[in-house]
Design an enzyme around this catalytic site. Structure first.
Site, PDB file in Angstrom:
ATOM      1  CG  ASP A  36       4.977   2.935   7.408  1.00  0.00           C
ATOM      2  OD1 ASP A  36       4.357   2.377   8.441  1.00  0.00           O
ATOM      3  OD2 ASP A  36       6.329   2.348   7.373  1.00  0.00           O
ATOM      4  CB  THR A  72       7.482  -0.469   9.600  1.00  0.00           C
ATOM      5  OG1 THR A  72       6.492  -0.256  10.234  1.00  0.00           O
ATOM      6  CG2 THR A  72       7.729  -0.479   8.061  1.00  0.00           C
ATOM      7  CG  ASP A 191       4.741   4.002  11.217  1.00  0.00           C
ATOM      8  OD1 ASP A 191       3.966   3.743  11.768  1.00  0.00           O
ATOM      9  OD2 ASP A 191       5.937   4.201  11.652  1.00  0.00           O
ATOM     10  CG  HIS A 195       4.816   4.928  16.181  1.00  0.00           C
ATOM     11  ND1 HIS A 195       4.407   4.367  16.423  1.00  0.00           N
ATOM     12  CD2 HIS A 195       5.043   5.138  14.894  1.00  0.00           C
ATOM     13  CE1 HIS A 195       4.011   3.273  15.649  1.00  0.00           C
ATOM     14  NE2 HIS A 195       4.459   3.503  14.470  1.00  0.00           N
TER      15      HIS A 195
HETATM   16 ZN   LIG Z   1       4.976   1.045   9.371  1.00  0.00          ZN
END
Ligand SMILES: [Zn+2]
Ligand SMILES: *[C@@H]1O[C@H](CO)[C@@H](O)[C@H](O)[C@H]1NC(C)=O
Ligand SMILES: *[C@@H]1O[C@H](CO)[C@@H](O)[C@H](O)[C@H]1NC(C)=O
Ligand SMILES: *[C@@H]1O[C@H](CO)[C@@H](O)[C@H](O)[C@H]1NC(C)=O
Ligand SMILES: *[C@@H]1O[C@H](CO)[C@@H](O)[C@H](O)[C@H]1NC(C)=O
Ligand SMILES: *[C@@H]1O[C@H](CO)[C@@H](O)[C@H](O)[C@H]1NC(C)=O
Ligand SMILES: *[C@@H]1O[C@H](CO)[C@@H](O)[C@H](O)[C@H]1NC(C)=O
Ligand SMILES: *[C@@H]1O[C@H](CO)[C@@H](O)[C@H](O)[C@H]1NC(C)=O
Ligand SMILES: *[C@@H]1O[C@H](CO)[C@@H](O)[C@H](O)[C@H]1NC(C)=O
Length: 477
Positions: A36, A72, A191, A195
């Site tokens: 991700d 996502t 991911d 973030h």
């Molecule tokens: Zn994602």
């Protein structure tokens, strides 16, 4: 004497070739992996030897245009359906469907509401309907009942389950008595850290290195299970990540009365549902509020986003410029990295690598659409694709069967063309396998030769001269 040698060589080559070809492992298996938030250029941030190993012996697509919004759930559903968000219906991580009068939110159990997913049929279901078996290790949506089905094997989503445990499940399913032909593997990083830290942070280096180690672990386990050379492995992601900052915040409270609308989805694409009779007021207040916010009435949303024709797209959407953050109130707090922006932006694009018997080697392609992955996997699985928005033709050049030589991947061709030696560990297993087959054939051939020896005494057909060119390097090899 030389022509006799040619004749022997020809038979040997033909036999070896046909045996190697007929015994060739089933090429119709696919393992799809998503890391991700793995932005396309993370590959070059720090050394990523395992990713580069896959690229060297497989294919690499530099720019993958994913779908809007670059979040996502919408993108993972596109990878397994080939549909744009407006067509598969997972238009955001947070949604409200006015017809169903229901909400969907990543942070709540209501993602398990089947109705949100049933605008499309994901590939694992189509695969199973074709009589095959699928296995999913936490790929988004795979633990949801869709059209009355689950994957044949799946894990309930639990982010605490380690990568190693997920890999173990995938390998167990591929090597079981009734093996799966389609595996789906999902991992939450990079991911999460993207973030938190922001992609520009130097601390992202170790995070990317760790993903590379995880890929190395997966490769090692697949080799150990003798799957590495038989599976077609596709490594991709849902989206990239861009750097955000407290200096780039658009605060809705400065422009809008909180009581006039419901904020369905927040940043960077605010999905705004005005309360009864408040549409014009909300739209006017926001339309020219901030230079880095573009506000669309639903019907004005650009066609290129394919993000209009669905009930779950709200009457007003406000899209932030890259790196800008939409908050209702500054006190809400922001993340230093985010995604969701315009899918034309390079920083929103994911990686794409693939390796396996169906793929070319050391091949780089400039660009593809993420919608093309679905027809590609259907082709590899030999199943009929559902209607979709991709194109197999746009990605067929990734496949070895379209490479200049007709059957470039069979091991015998490798030998026939001389020189190509197995490098590193790449070809180890299949090479040994080929040697075995060759030795077996030689034994057969020796007996065969004894029989035909007298028949070929004088009249070698012109055919043998024709084949000599190919056959000779084999004798030398
Ligand atoms: Zn994602
Ligand atoms: C929608 O659902 C809410 C409860 O979630 C309910 O209060 C409301 O009356 C419903 N609206 C309609 C039109 O059914
Ligand atoms: C999630 O996985 C962890 C680690 O395996 C386990 O301890 C925990 O009980 C699981 N949670 C649920 C809800 O199954
Ligand atoms: C943001 O929230 C704080 C605390 O709830 C409040 O005092 C402030 O007025 C809000 N800001 C705006 C612009 O509405
Ligand atoms: C934000 O808006 C300003 C003013 O229009 C513009 O110069 C700038 O390029 C915008 N930022 C981005 C990231 O598009
Ligand atoms: C891969 O291809 C590049 C050019 O596209 C070439 O320079 C390189 O030597 C190739 N590597 C291998 C291992 O074949
Ligand atoms: C992506 O899809 C669009 C629309 O179908 C098409 O025009 C474009 O050529 C595709 N891009 C690639 C790289 O195949
Ligand atoms: C592909 O599937 C069809 C049935 O749908 C079957 O007839 C055919 O033999 C399969 N091809 C291969 C190469 O397995
Ligand atoms: C995408 O595919 C769906 C299903 O075939 C179709 O209904 C829709 O019109 C397609 N969208 C575009 C923009 O072609």
């Amino acid at each position: 004497m030389t022509s006799k040698l040619h004749w022997v060589a020809f038979i040997l080559a033909a036999l070896t070739f046909s045996i190697a070809f007929s015994l060739q492992p089933d090429q119709h298996k696919v393992l799809l992996i998503s890391f991700d938030g793995f932005r396309w250029d993370y590959l070059y941030r720090v050394p990523t030897p395992h990713f580069h190993y896959v690229m060297k012996y497989g294919v690499h697509v530099k720019q993958v245009t994913n779908i809007f919004i670059t979040k996502t759930y919408p993108n993972h559903y596109t990878l397994v359906t080939g549909l744009f968000a407006e067509n598969h219906g997972i238009v955001a991580n947070d949604m409200f469907d006015p017809i169903l009068n229901k909400s969907f939110s990543l942070d709540h159990m209501n993602i398990y509401d089947s109705e949100f997913w049933e605008g499309a049929t994901p590939i694992w279901i189509t695969n199973q309907k074709a009589g095959h078996t699928s296995g999913a290790a936490m790929w988004p949506g795979t633990d949801v009942k869709i059209h009355q089905s689950f994957p044949s094997h799946y894990m309930l989503y639990n982010e605490s389950v380690s990568f190693e445990e997920r890999v173990a499940k995938i390998i167990e399913w591929f090597t079981s008595e009734e093996p799966i032909n389609l595996g789906l593997l999902y991992w939450e990083e990079p991911d999460d850290m993207g973030h938190r830290l922001g992609p520009d942070s130097p601390l992202m280096g170790p995070v990317i290195s760790d993903i590379d180690k995880k890929l190395g672990y997966l490769i090692q386990m697949l080799k150990k299970a003798k799957l590495w050379n038989t599976l077609n492995i596709i490594i991709t992601s849902d989206h990239g990540m861009t750097q955000c900052s407290e200096e780039r915040v658009i605060e809705l409270d400065q422009y809008l009365d909180k009581d006039h609308y419901i904020l369905i989805d927040q940043s960077p694409v605010a999905a705004i549902l005005p309360k009864e009779g408040k549409f014009d007021e909300v739209y006017e207040a926001l339309a020219h509020a901030h230079p880095n916010l573009t506000v669309y009435k639903k019907e004005e949303i650009p066609e290129r986003w394919h993000y209009k024709y669905n009930n779950r797209v709200q009457p007003i959407i406000a899209v932030a410029d890259e790196g800008w953050y939409i908050l209702q109130n500054k006190s809400d707090g922001l993340m230093l990295g985010n995604h969701g922006y315009d899918n034309a932006l390079a920083e929103m694009h994911p990686i794409f690598l693939a390796h396996g018997p169906a793929f070319r080697k050391n091949f780089t392609k400039e660009a593809m659409n993420s919608t093309d992955l679905y027809p590609l996997i259907c082709h590899l699985l030999n199943i009929t694709a559902m209607p979709h928005n991709g194109s197999l033709g746009h990605v067929q050049d990734l496949l070895s069967s379209t490479a200049p030589r007709a059957i470039p991947h069979t091991q015998s061709t490798t030998l026939l063309h001389g020189g190509v030696k197995p490098r590193e560990n790449e070809q180890e297993e299949s090479y040994a396998y080929f040697i075995g087959v060759s030795l077996g054939s030689i034994v057969v051939i020796v007996f065969f030769i004894v029989f035909i020896k007298h028949l070929i005494r004088s009249q070698i057909p012109a055919l043998s001269d024709m084949q000599a060119e190919i056959a000779q390097p084999l004798l030398q090899a």
